[in-house]
Enzyme design. Structure first.
Site, PDB file in Angstrom:
ATOM      1  N   CYS A  34      17.324  35.008 -72.181  1.00 17.25           N
ATOM      2  CA  CYS A  34      16.010  36.421 -72.956  1.00 17.25           C
ATOM      3  C   CYS A  34      14.647  36.245 -73.911  1.00 17.25           C
ATOM      4  O   CYS A  34      15.540  35.625 -75.100  1.00 17.25           O
ATOM      5  CB  CYS A  34      16.670  37.635 -73.202  1.00 17.25           C
ATOM      6  N   ASN A  84      17.927  41.122 -76.352  1.00 21.68           N
ATOM      7  CA  ASN A  84      18.666  39.918 -76.123  1.00 21.68           C
ATOM      8  C   ASN A  84      20.073  39.851 -76.709  1.00 21.68           C
ATOM      9  O   ASN A  84      19.700  40.001 -77.402  1.00 21.68           O
ATOM     10  CB  ASN A  84      17.737  39.155 -76.865  1.00 21.68           C
ATOM     11  N   GLU A  92      20.949  20.571 -62.087  1.00 19.69           N
ATOM     12  CA  GLU A  92      20.308  20.890 -62.930  1.00 19.69           C
ATOM     13  C   GLU A  92      19.002  22.270 -61.734  1.00 19.69           C
ATOM     14  O   GLU A  92      18.504  22.816 -61.866  1.00 19.69           O
ATOM     15  CB  GLU A  92      20.698  21.861 -64.096  1.00 19.69           C
TER      16      GLU A  92
HETATM   17  C1  AGP Z   1      20.512  20.748 -70.026  1.00 16.37           C
HETATM   18  O1  AGP Z   1      19.407  19.612 -69.759  1.00 16.37           O
HETATM   19  C2  AGP Z   1      20.949  21.746 -69.796  1.00 16.37           C
HETATM   20  N1  AGP Z   1      20.310  22.947 -70.210  1.00 16.37           N
HETATM   21  C3  AGP Z   1      22.812  22.085 -71.106  1.00 16.37           C
HETATM   22  O2  AGP Z   1      23.295  21.671 -70.529  1.00 16.37           O
HETATM   23  C4  AGP Z   1      22.076  22.531 -72.638  1.00 16.37           C
HETATM   24  O3  AGP Z   1      22.786  21.272 -73.009  1.00 16.37           O
HETATM   25  C5  AGP Z   1      23.208  23.701 -72.991  1.00 16.37           C
HETATM   26  O4  AGP Z   1      23.143  24.619 -72.373  1.00 16.37           O
HETATM   27  C6  AGP Z   1      23.721  23.267 -74.958  1.00 16.37           C
HETATM   28  O5  AGP Z   1      21.988  23.409 -74.907  1.00 16.37           O
HETATM   29  P1  AGP Z   1      22.404  23.523 -76.974  1.00 16.37           P
HETATM   30  O6  AGP Z   1      21.578  22.262 -77.709  1.00 16.37           O
HETATM   31  O7  AGP Z   1      20.945  24.374 -77.559  1.00 16.37           O
HETATM   32  O8  AGP Z   1      23.305  23.502 -77.596  1.00 16.37           O
END
Ligand code: AGP
Length: 612
Positions: A2, A99, A492
């Protein structure tokens, strides 16, 4: 998850809000809404992207100098017009954007229903705004106080902004567990989930802390108090974001731009820290904790998703170079499994956004047991950066594409620098080997630039495999996390099922999947286990799998064996992840584009996962 943006000041709010929503859309994109105040409180919201909202309001009068807007990633209630934010209070005098998750929304809702309130949406947010209005009417208190009382009853996470039809000169914002930044201009304030919607108007910002409420009055100074009514002096910081970093700058997608930025972002991660000629690695942010790191008997790395994959590379680096045992944990598992944590432990938390809820909670848990927490974050001033004892920023610049690319290589760069610094100070590496590695690391940005030249070949390979239903990624040692990261990127953004495995594990199960339809991406650059990887390739070929091999320039053996090969420059084995990841990012990108997927905003995902 959000995106929140709000404005109060002398300018028209709508253009600021809509542009802000576009900037924040990477945080969530299943519905969007806006409320602008100009004697009337006008509120519009739609399912889908911000562009849908823009279309829906194009003929409406949205003039007004106070407004709030929201782009949503649904938690409670399906993404539709009704559940989209903002939400009106019962009287329609107040509207809120939110959020986070109000965990005790059900009992609060039941209580309000008993008292005659009716709910239009399925959201937890509507409960909160009814509660605030109820308190303000029944306890006859001004809105800021009603917000304070309500937030004391709430369990969960929130970043909120409230607009009041009867007070066009004030906005109220508050946060706990979800990020919120206040931009301070000349007689104007901006509020947003991150600084990106604010930076073109002002560089002066205040990051709200948990349980703080900001009262933004058009012609007064910013006032901040806690939900327990303690006045706080706003701590104004200056933003250092470059505006061009927020634009696509001619690329079709942010993801492609961010992939191509990696020579620069890796260089920036090392700038001022790696002095190869002088034989020095200096990480100013953790220098005070160097002794602690040297004396620790164990490092625990906590992270999620791509950052967790970077953590796995870190495990190999710290163990090989600094001889410190490392455990790499999913933050979400770590926080709930009553882990054994010693006061002497050093916990390294890795996060691009610095807002991931599970990582943040895991940090708090480890902190409460006395461990030292070191952060590796990309977003300056983020919650995780502030929750750690010390840390190093990755300096990759804003990452807008939901699929993480340049943040991963920057995290691996930082982990390499940390491991080298420790190895040198602990004496677990000879001076000559240390210097050799520093020089090689210094050359990596140039080699990334070389690696990017494989793009045309990757487009060809993507064309061949774009309709695959499954894919397997294999690697050994440092290339095992690379395989997992490659598989995550593919699933993804292209929605093709993919698995990353240690190459030797293939025969313990996944080999059953291999047939002539199955692309198997093998990162085959290893020196130590080269023959073993070659054997794994043979095993795949024997079952008619299609091999796409990432090889070191000049490797004729695997070149001959593979159906397709991609050459990358030679480097030290421990630095290969910084190169081998690049073609895998490009492969996912091109396959996703060819399949017509929304590369920057893949379905169901959001950039920062601020809920559990
Ligand atoms: C990565 O391509 C993803 N979208 C996801 O796995 C991401 O790395 C994960 O949510 C961790 O996020 P952060 O590094 O902001 O903590």
């Amino acid at each position: 998850m959000c995106g929140i943006v709000a404005y109060i000041g002398p300018r028209q709010a709508y253009p600021i809000l809509i542009k802000g929503l576009h900037r924040l859309e990477y945080r969530g994109y299943d519905s969007a809404g806006i409320a602008v105040l100009n004697s009337e409180l006008k509120l519009y919201k739609t399912r889908g992207k911000v562009a849908n909202l823009e279309e829906a309001v194009k003929d409406k009068d949205l003039s007004g100098t106070t407004g709030i807007a929201h782009t949503r990633w649904a938690t409670h209630g399906e993404p539709n017009d009704v559940n989209a934010h903002p939400h009106f209070s019962y009287s329609k005098n107040l509207a809120i954007i939110h959020n986070g998750i109000i965990e005790n929304y059900a009992p609060l809702r039941n209580e309000l229903i008993k008292r005659g309130y009716k709910f239009i949406s399925e959201t937890d947010t509507e409960v909160l705004i009814h509660l605030i209005e109820d308190i303000s009417i029944n306890e006859k208190v001004p809105l800021p106080e009603a917000v304070q009382i309500a937030l004391n009853q709430v369990v969960g996470a929130y970043a909120i902004v409230i607009i009041d039809k009867n007070d066009p000169d004030t906005l109220i914002a508050a946060r706990k567990g979800s990020p919120l930044v206040v931009g301070v201009g000349e007689n104007e304030f901006f509020v947003a989930s991150d600084a990106t919607p604010i930076v073109e108007y002002t560089r002066e910002v205040v990051y709200l802390n948990d349980e703080e409420i900001a009262i933004l009055h058009r012609s007064h100074d910013l006032r901040i108090k806690t939900i327990t009514n303690i006045e706080k002096t706003p701590y104004i910081q200056t933003l250092e974001i470059n505006l061009s970093a927020l634009e696509k700058e001619g690329y079709d997608h942010f993801m492609l731009k961010e992939i191509y930025e990696q020579p620069r972002s890796i260089r920036d991660s090392m700038r001022g820290r790696l002095k190869a000629r002088e034989g020095i690695v200096l990480l100013g942010g953790i220098i005070d904790y160097q002794q602690k790191l040297m004396n620790t008997e164990r490092i625990i790395i906590i992270a999620c998703g791509t950052s967790w994959h970077a953590g796995l590379v870190g495990e190999y680096l710290f163990e090989e170079l600094a001889r410190i045992p490392v455990e790499v944990e999913y933050a979400s598992e770590f926080r709930y499994r009553n882990p054994v944590i010693f006061e002497n432990d050093v916990v390294i938390a890795i996060s691009q956004s610095g807002e991931t809820a599970d990582t943040l909670a895991a940090i708090e848990l480890a902190k409460s047991k006395g461990a030292t927490i070191i952060g590796i974050c990309n977003v300056v001033g983020s919650s995780i950066a502030r929750a750690t004892h010390a840390g190093s920023y990755t300096h990759a610049g804003p990452e807008i594409g939901v699929a993480s690319t340049k943040a991963f290589t920057a995290q691996v760069t930082l982990l390499t620098l940390m491991a080298l610094m420790l190895a040198d100070s602990k004496g677990t590496i000879s001076k000559s080997r240390f210097n050799q590695l520093l020089h090689e690391l210094d050359d990596i940005p140039g080699k990334v630039e070389e690696t990017l030249k494989v793009n045309p070949k990757i487009i060809e390979i993507a064309g061949i495999f774009k309709n695959s239903r499954n894919a397997l990624y294999l690697g050994r040692g440092y290339n095992y996390p690379v395989a997992m990261e490659g598989a995550l990127k593919l699933k993804e953004i292209s929605y093709i099922h993919a698995e990353g495995y240690p190459a030797a594990e293939m025969k313990h199960g996944p080999i059953a999947l291999i047939d002539e339809e199955m692309p198997v991406v093998v990162i085959a650059t290893n020196k130590g286990t080269y023959e073993k990887v070659v054997s794994n390739i043979q095993e795949v070929k024997a079952r008619k799998g299609k091999i796409i091999a990432i090889i070191t320039e000049g490797d004729e053996t695997v070149k001959d064996l593979a159906d397709h090969y991609i050459e990358i420059p030679e480097t030290e084995e421990m630095l290969v992840p910084l190169l081998a990841t690049i073609p895998l990012q490009l492969l996912s990108y091109h396959i996703a584009v060819m399949r017509g997927c929304n590369v920057d905003q893949p379905r169901n995902l959001a950039k920062s996962v601020t809920v559990e």
